[in-house]
Design a protein around this motif. Structure first.
Motif, PDB file in Angstrom:
ATOM      1  N   ARG A 158     -33.751  -3.141 -22.912  1.00  0.00           N
ATOM      2  CA  ARG A 158     -33.342  -2.903 -21.526  1.00  0.00           C
ATOM      3  C   ARG A 158     -32.929  -1.454 -21.312  1.00  0.00           C
ATOM      4  N   THR A 159     -33.228  -0.967 -20.119  1.00  0.00           N
ATOM      5  CA  THR A 159     -32.866   0.403 -19.764  1.00  0.00           C
ATOM      6  C   THR A 159     -31.641   0.382 -18.870  1.00  0.00           C
ATOM      7  N   VAL A 160     -30.652   1.157 -19.225  1.00  0.00           N
ATOM      8  CA  VAL A 160     -29.481   1.267 -18.351  1.00  0.00           C
ATOM      9  C   VAL A 160     -29.842   2.208 -17.203  1.00  0.00           C
ATOM     10  N   ILE A 161     -29.539   1.765 -15.992  1.00  0.00           N
ATOM     11  CA  ILE A 161     -29.809   2.577 -14.800  1.00  0.00           C
ATOM     12  C   ILE A 161     -28.573   3.402 -14.484  1.00  0.00           C
TER      13      ILE A 161
ATOM     14  N   VAL B 151     -34.513   0.591  -9.212  1.00  0.00           N
ATOM     15  CA  VAL B 151     -34.766  -0.517 -10.121  1.00  0.00           C
ATOM     16  C   VAL B 151     -36.282  -0.636 -10.347  1.00  0.00           C
ATOM     17  N   GLY B 152     -36.639  -0.899 -11.562  1.00  0.00           N
ATOM     18  CA  GLY B 152     -38.056  -1.098 -11.862  1.00  0.00           C
ATOM     19  C   GLY B 152     -38.822   0.183 -12.157  1.00  0.00           C
ATOM     20  N   SER B 153     -38.164   1.355 -11.993  1.00  0.00           N
ATOM     21  CA  SER B 153     -38.892   2.598 -12.285  1.00  0.00           C
ATOM     22  C   SER B 153     -38.851   2.855 -13.800  1.00  0.00           C
ATOM     23  N   ALA B 154     -39.713   3.761 -14.236  1.00  0.00           N
ATOM     24  CA  ALA B 154     -39.777   4.053 -15.668  1.00  0.00           C
ATOM     25  C   ALA B 154     -38.450   4.657 -16.133  1.00  0.00           C
TER      26      ALA B 154
ATOM     27  N   SER C 145     -31.191  11.185 -16.294  1.00  0.00           N
ATOM     28  CA  SER C 145     -31.430  11.417 -14.867  1.00  0.00           C
ATOM     29  C   SER C 145     -30.573  10.463 -14.050  1.00  0.00           C
ATOM     30  N   VAL C 146     -30.065  10.964 -12.904  1.00  0.00           N
ATOM     31  CA  VAL C 146     -29.333  10.064 -11.996  1.00  0.00           C
ATOM     32  C   VAL C 146     -30.222   9.621 -10.846  1.00  0.00           C
ATOM     33  N   GLY C 147     -31.509   9.943 -10.920  1.00  0.00           N
ATOM     34  CA  GLY C 147     -32.477   9.360  -9.992  1.00  0.00           C
ATOM     35  C   GLY C 147     -32.638  10.116  -8.690  1.00  0.00           C
ATOM     36  N   LEU C 148     -32.923   9.341  -7.654  1.00  0.00           N
ATOM     37  CA  LEU C 148     -33.284   9.889  -6.338  1.00  0.00           C
ATOM     38  C   LEU C 148     -32.168   9.617  -5.327  1.00  0.00           C
TER      39      LEU C 148
ATOM     40  N   TYR D 153     -36.314  13.826  -8.689  1.00  0.00           N
ATOM     41  CA  TYR D 153     -35.258  13.236  -9.517  1.00  0.00           C
ATOM     42  C   TYR D 153     -34.183  14.294  -9.828  1.00  0.00           C
ATOM     43  N   VAL D 154     -32.935  13.849  -9.836  1.00  0.00           N
ATOM     44  CA  VAL D 154     -31.801  14.755 -10.026  1.00  0.00           C
ATOM     45  C   VAL D 154     -31.252  14.593 -11.441  1.00  0.00           C
ATOM     46  N   ARG D 155     -30.992  15.728 -12.082  1.00  0.00           N
ATOM     47  CA  ARG D 155     -30.333  15.687 -13.398  1.00  0.00           C
ATOM     48  C   ARG D 155     -29.084  16.556 -13.317  1.00  0.00           C
ATOM     49  N   ILE D 156     -27.939  15.944 -13.591  1.00  0.00           N
ATOM     50  CA  ILE D 156     -26.676  16.693 -13.536  1.00  0.00           C
ATOM     51  C   ILE D 156     -26.510  17.448 -14.843  1.00  0.00           C
TER      52      ILE D 156
END
Ligand code: MCA
Ligand code: AMP
Length: 488
Positions: free
Chosen positions: A276-279, A295-298, A303-306, A377-380
């Motif tokens: 499982r991938t932690v979101i 949810v469901g993305s690779a 990354s903290v996503g969009l 996608y944002v990366r802090i």
């Protein structure tokens, strides 16, 4: 605006809250909160002694139904921090469980005991419909001075929770499991108000434990887990020897981490052991939630996503110029600035700080530094202020700890830094010049002093004694010199 809690308007017998053996259905919650709400209407603001119990959830829901802002308090709060919050927020009453002992300062306030069982038939009045009305005042640390009260409106709560529901396909069928404290946004807004807005269930563990997660997630019904990175780190540590835990995590629909960066190593250990991938999602007390990995993305560890629905996000350089899409190259760093219906209304009693937090064109400056990938996608990558420490997911200002240490008779000078820590992310280190070099105070005594004045999570985990603090020509403490190995 529509009701914050539609599931309370026609309540069913489905479970709403579970804290240990204490379970409340929507009918029971509607009765308990409906009976309490009318007693709060004239209180101005209500303080909530935010123990991890059903009483806290019922108390906050009742305040929201009454249209009276709730001020959640850490039940381990120290003297100095409590005095500040009470002076600043001036609550008309304090909500607590019947068995709770309140500390001096709070004990003198009018007290309203929260009953989780009310007689049937208590009519639930319609929720107030002013979307801009303050709903919560949540205290958060800055670099210096005491914490500021973040005023969150009903509009902000609804907007952020609904945007998360879209990103996470979060429905009334979900059963959320967590052991987060209930005096911050993560545990209270996402962790309690979130499931209640959806009409689903929250199962609170009383406090985080690996065993609790293993027991409640998966087969036992829990579909979602919320936690700070320290909690996921502890799960990752336990996984190799705990097949039952691996099964529970593997069976959950969604594992979500937030409040601080989840190290890639922990992401990967959890993925390897559970598949499982932690979101990750990114938020702030002032903004509620800004981004999430959908949810469901690779998987994209780190990354903290969009940006979530309704949230506008941009990166800005030091001089204020905004980075264009051509700088979305995964390398160009800027400060995250956001705009949207999820934002707070103001810092309580602090128009100066509120004004300073926004750009001239109305964007909130988060102080978080990030890069964006070409696909948004944002990366802090860090924080603007080195004097803000994130320990166990708690934001802690170096200045407030320094001030508390300086109040101790054994301390002449003090500086506080955050050191990397595999469990806590950062741990608080106090650098102390003792008043008497031959008899420095015990490190434990200084930690206990900070815990008693502020809160236990703000206590230094390490104390280093020095003959003098390194300073520049202007007398400013050189914290960078403190952070580097000093060879002592
Ligand atoms: C130890 N203890 C003490 C002392 N030493 N008490 C008083 N004085 C001392 N000197 C007690 C503690 O109170 C605690 O008791 C126990 O010993 C263990 O303490 P500690 O070691 O501090 O706990 P920990 O194991 O380090 O805690 C790790 C944790 C915790 C469980 C991950 O840090 C945590 O709950 N973090 C969540 C923070 C959070 O929710 N942040 C969200 C804000 P006892 O065990 O009885 O309590 S950020 C946010 O909201 C934004 C919007 C976002 O993005 O989410
Ligand atoms: P707080 O003021 O306690 O609400 O903490 C907000 C801060 O937590 C943000 O400004 C970020 O620095 C940090 N934060 C929250 N979520 C994340 C995340 N997923 N990754 C990195 N930092 C985060």
């Amino acid at each position: 605006m529509t009701a914050l809690f539609p599931a309370l308007t026609a309540p069913s017998g489905r479970p709403a809250l579970r804290f240990g053996a204490d379970t409340l259905t929507y009918e029971e919650l509607a009765r308990a909160a409906g009976a309490l709400a009318p007693r709060l209407r004239t209180a101005g603001r209500v303080a909530v002694w935010a123990t991890p119990t059903a009483e806290t959830a019922v108390g906050v829901v009742a305040a929201l139904l009454a249209g009276v802002p709730a001020v959640p308090l850490n039940p381990r709060i120290g003297e100095r921090e409590l005095a500040h919050i009470l002076g600043d927020s001036a609550p008309g009453t304090v909500l607590a469980g019947a068995g709770d002992t309140l500390p001096p300062g709070l004990a003198e306030l009018p007290r309203t005991d929260v009953e989780t069982r009310a007689a049937p038939g208590t009519p639930l009045r319609p929720e107030p419909d002013d979307a801009e009305a303050p709903a919560l005042v949540v205290y958060t640390s800055g670099t210096t001075g005491p914490p500021k009260g973040v005023v969150l409106s009903r509009r902000a709560l609804a907007a952020s929770l609904d945007a998360l529901a879209d990103a996470w396909e979060w429905t009334d069928a979900d059963v959320l499991v967590h052991g987060l404290p209930l005096f911050h946004v993560h545990g209270l807004v996402l962790g309690v108000l979130g499931p209640l807005r959806r009409g689903g269930e929250v199962r609170h563990l009383g406090g985080f434990s690996v065993e609790g997660v293993a027991k409640e997630l998966g087969e036992a019904g829990g579909t979602m887990l919320f936690g700070v990175p320290t909690m996921y780190h502890r799960l990752a540590e336990a996984l190799p020897g705990d097949p039952a835990l691996a099964r529970s995590l593997a069976e959950a629909r969604l594992l979500v981490s937030g409040s601080a960066a989840l190290p890639v190593h922990d992401h990967e250990r959890i993925r390897a052991a559970t598949g499982r991938t932690v979101i990750e999602r990114y938020g702030m007390t002032e903004t509620l939630m800004n981004t999430s990995v959908p949810v469901g993305s690779a998987a994209r560890p780190g990354s903290v996503g969009l940006p979530l629905g309704g949230v506008e996000l941009r990166l800005a350089e030091e001089d204020g110029s905004v980075l264009g899409a051509d700088a979305h190259d995964g390398e160009t760093v800027g400060e995250i600035q956001v705009r949207g219906p999820n934002l707070f209304s103001a810092y309580l009693n602090r128009p100066d700080a509120t004004a300073a937090a926004f750009t001239e064109d109305g964007w909130f400056r988060t102080g978080d530094m990030a890069v964006r990938e070409a696909d948004g996608y944002v990366r802090i990558v860090g924080r603007k202020a080195t004097d803000l420490i994130k320990s166990g997911g708690y934001k802690i200002g170096a200045g407030e700890i320094e001030n508390a240490l300086l109040d101790h008779p054994g301390v002449r000078e003090a500086a506080v830094t955050g050191a990397p820590d595999p469990d806590l992310g950062e741990r608080i280190v106090a650098w102390v010049v003792p008043a008497d070099p031959d008899a420095p105070p015990a490190a434990e005594a200084l930690a206990a002093h900070v815990a008693a004045q502020l809160a236990p999570h703000k206590r230094p985990r390490e104390v280093r004694f020095l003959a003098a603090l390194p300073r520049n020509d202007m007398g400013k403490v050189l914290k960078k010199a403190l952070r580097e190995p000093s060879g002592d």
